[in-house]
Scaffold this motif. Structure first.
Motif, PDB file in Angstrom:
ATOM      1  N   TYR A 171       0.812  -1.220   0.000  1.00 48.18           N
ATOM      2  CA  TYR A 171       0.000   0.000   0.000  1.00 48.18           C
ATOM      3  C   TYR A 171       0.844   1.268   0.000  1.00 48.18           C
ATOM      4  O   TYR A 171       0.356   2.325  -0.356  1.00 48.18           O
ATOM      5  CB  TYR A 171      -0.933  -0.014   1.211  1.00 48.18           C
ATOM      6  CG  TYR A 171      -1.743  -1.286   1.266  1.00 48.18           C
ATOM      7  CD1 TYR A 171      -2.870  -1.456   0.470  1.00 48.18           C
ATOM      8  CD2 TYR A 171      -1.365  -2.340   2.085  1.00 48.18           C
ATOM      9  CE1 TYR A 171      -3.598  -2.626   0.491  1.00 48.18           C
ATOM     10  CE2 TYR A 171      -2.089  -3.526   2.117  1.00 48.18           C
ATOM     11  CZ  TYR A 171      -3.197  -3.660   1.313  1.00 48.18           C
ATOM     12  OH  TYR A 171      -3.904  -4.831   1.324  1.00 48.18           O
ATOM     13  N   GLU A 172       2.091   1.158   0.425  1.00 46.33           N
ATOM     14  CA  GLU A 172       3.006   2.298   0.505  1.00 46.33           C
ATOM     15  C   GLU A 172       4.371   1.843  -0.010  1.00 46.33           C
ATOM     16  O   GLU A 172       4.686   0.648   0.037  1.00 46.33           O
ATOM     17  CB  GLU A 172       3.175   2.752   1.964  1.00 46.33           C
ATOM     18  CG  GLU A 172       1.901   3.140   2.673  1.00 46.33           C
ATOM     19  CD  GLU A 172       1.478   4.564   2.417  1.00 46.33           C
ATOM     20  OE1 GLU A 172       2.350   5.391   2.117  1.00 46.33           O
ATOM     21  OE2 GLU A 172       0.281   4.841   2.501  1.00 46.33           O
ATOM     22  N   PRO A 173       5.227   2.759  -0.453  1.00 43.55           N
ATOM     23  CA  PRO A 173       6.589   2.369  -0.835  1.00 43.55           C
ATOM     24  C   PRO A 173       7.312   1.734   0.360  1.00 43.55           C
ATOM     25  O   PRO A 173       7.075   2.086   1.510  1.00 43.55           O
ATOM     26  CB  PRO A 173       7.249   3.697  -1.222  1.00 43.55           C
ATOM     27  CG  PRO A 173       6.111   4.601  -1.586  1.00 43.55           C
ATOM     28  CD  PRO A 173       4.971   4.181  -0.691  1.00 43.55           C
ATOM     29  N   GLY A 174       8.159   0.773   0.088  1.00 41.05           N
ATOM     30  CA  GLY A 174       8.878   0.064   1.149  1.00 41.05           C
ATOM     31  C   GLY A 174       8.140  -1.202   1.547  1.00 41.05           C
ATOM     32  O   GLY A 174       7.032  -1.476   1.092  1.00 41.05           O
ATOM     33  N   GLU A 175       8.765  -1.985   2.413  1.00 41.98           N
ATOM     34  CA  GLU A 175       8.215  -3.287   2.790  1.00 41.98           C
ATOM     35  C   GLU A 175       7.459  -3.291   4.109  1.00 41.98           C
ATOM     36  O   GLU A 175       6.872  -4.303   4.476  1.00 41.98           O
ATOM     37  CB  GLU A 175       9.352  -4.314   2.863  1.00 41.98           C
ATOM     38  CG  GLU A 175      10.036  -4.546   1.541  1.00 41.98           C
ATOM     39  CD  GLU A 175      11.169  -5.552   1.634  1.00 41.98           C
ATOM     40  OE1 GLU A 175      11.377  -6.145   2.718  1.00 41.98           O
ATOM     41  OE2 GLU A 175      11.856  -5.748   0.612  1.00 41.98           O
ATOM     42  N   ASP A 176       7.447  -2.188   4.836  1.00 40.97           N
ATOM     43  CA  ASP A 176       6.857  -2.167   6.176  1.00 40.97           C
ATOM     44  C   ASP A 176       5.385  -2.538   6.218  1.00 40.97           C
ATOM     45  O   ASP A 176       4.911  -3.118   7.191  1.00 40.97           O
ATOM     46  CB  ASP A 176       7.045  -0.788   6.830  1.00 40.97           C
ATOM     47  CG  ASP A 176       8.509  -0.493   7.121  1.00 40.97           C
ATOM     48  OD1 ASP A 176       9.322  -1.443   7.131  1.00 40.97           O
ATOM     49  OD2 ASP A 176       8.836   0.684   7.325  1.00 40.97           O
ATOM     50  N   ASP A 177       4.639  -2.217   5.167  1.00 50.52           N
ATOM     51  CA  ASP A 177       3.196  -2.475   5.173  1.00 50.52           C
ATOM     52  C   ASP A 177       2.800  -3.653   4.286  1.00 50.52           C
ATOM     53  O   ASP A 177       1.619  -3.954   4.146  1.00 50.52           O
ATOM     54  CB  ASP A 177       2.435  -1.228   4.720  1.00 50.52           C
ATOM     55  CG  ASP A 177       2.632  -0.946   3.240  1.00 50.52           C
ATOM     56  OD1 ASP A 177       3.687  -1.330   2.691  1.00 50.52           O
ATOM     57  OD2 ASP A 177       1.737  -0.364   2.623  1.00 50.52           O
ATOM     58  N   ASP A 178       3.775  -4.344   3.691  1.00 50.15           N
ATOM     59  CA  ASP A 178       3.464  -5.428   2.759  1.00 50.15           C
ATOM     60  C   ASP A 178       2.774  -6.588   3.466  1.00 50.15           C
ATOM     61  O   ASP A 178       3.145  -6.978   4.569  1.00 50.15           O
ATOM     62  CB  ASP A 178       4.731  -5.938   2.071  1.00 50.15           C
ATOM     63  CG  ASP A 178       5.321  -4.917   1.114  1.00 50.15           C
ATOM     64  OD1 ASP A 178       4.721  -3.841   0.933  1.00 50.15           O
ATOM     65  OD2 ASP A 178       6.392  -5.204   0.549  1.00 50.15           O
ATOM     66  N   GLU A 179       1.756  -7.117   2.803  1.00 48.74           N
ATOM     67  CA  GLU A 179       1.029  -8.283   3.293  1.00 48.74           C
ATOM     68  C   GLU A 179       1.363  -9.450   2.364  1.00 48.74           C
ATOM     69  O   GLU A 179       0.962  -9.470   1.201  1.00 48.74           O
ATOM     70  CB  GLU A 179      -0.476  -8.022   3.310  1.00 48.74           C
ATOM     71  CG  GLU A 179      -0.851  -6.920   4.272  1.00 48.74           C
ATOM     72  CD  GLU A 179      -2.327  -6.574   4.223  1.00 48.74           C
ATOM     73  OE1 GLU A 179      -2.863  -6.242   5.290  1.00 48.74           O
ATOM     74  OE2 GLU A 179      -2.927  -6.616   3.136  1.00 48.74           O
ATOM     75  N   ALA A 180       2.135 -10.407   2.866  1.00 52.28           N
ATOM     76  CA  ALA A 180       2.616 -11.530   2.059  1.00 52.28           C
ATOM     77  C   ALA A 180       1.481 -12.492   1.729  1.00 52.28           C
ATOM     78  O   ALA A 180       0.573 -12.704   2.535  1.00 52.28           O
ATOM     79  CB  ALA A 180       3.719 -12.268   2.814  1.00 52.28           C
TER      80      ALA A 180
END
Length: 166
Positions: free
Chosen positions: A124-133
């Motif tokens: 949802y945002e740049p970077g991996e902090d909010d990624d849902e695998a």
């Protein structure tokens, strides 16, 4: 108003970025093709790949014994005739692979389907902090009634049922 996006054979909303609405996801990109024509990457018949909207709803669990249609995702992605994610089509038009996360009591989140060194994810945002695998999405078949596991950034897994494909 719609415009054709060059040689890509996709219709996209003709919206100036300065006035683009926050929820562009409600307007989906539609594949245009003629039978017997090639996909953009010339891998085969254009009819072999179709852009689909896939609705995932929370499957039954301890908190929701019957599951819940109030928690889930709507994903726009290219599927091949067997129901697998079409990787070539995704590569040629990544920006069209959108996801909307709807969660009761929270604002909807809009993002993209991405592929990272760890596999597929919703971001949802740049970077991996909010990624849902997404668990084994590359081998998953999208059919109504099948299940998909999504791992939240905090590490909690949730299972979702494929409720609808259109």
């Amino acid at each position: 108003m719609w415009r054709q996006a060059g040689v890509h054979n996709f219709l996209v909303p003709a919206i100036r970025p300065a006035i683009a609405p926050k929820r562009v996801l409600t307007t989906f990109i539609t594949t245009i093709h003629q039978p017997g024509t090639k996909n953009r990457d010339n891998t085969g018949d254009a009819e072999a790949m179709t852009w689909k909207t896939i609705r995932l709803e929370l499957a039954r669990n301890r908190e929701f014994p019957e599951g819940s249609a109030s928690y889930g995702y709507e994903l726009k992605a290219p599927l091949n005739p067997e129901g697998h994610l079409d990787i070539q089509a995704w590569r040629s038009n990544r920006a069209a692979c959108k996801v909307r996360r709807f969660w009761h009591g929270e604002d909807d989140q809009e993002g993209e389907l991405i592929h990272t060194r760890n596999g597929w994810a919703f971001s949802y945002e740049p970077g991996e902090d909010d990624d849902e695998a997404l668990f084994k999405l590359d081998r998953h078949v999208f059919r109504q009634g099948e299940y998909v596991t999504v791992k939240e950034p905090g590490g909690e897994d949730h299972t979702f049922k494929v409720a609808e494909i259109r």
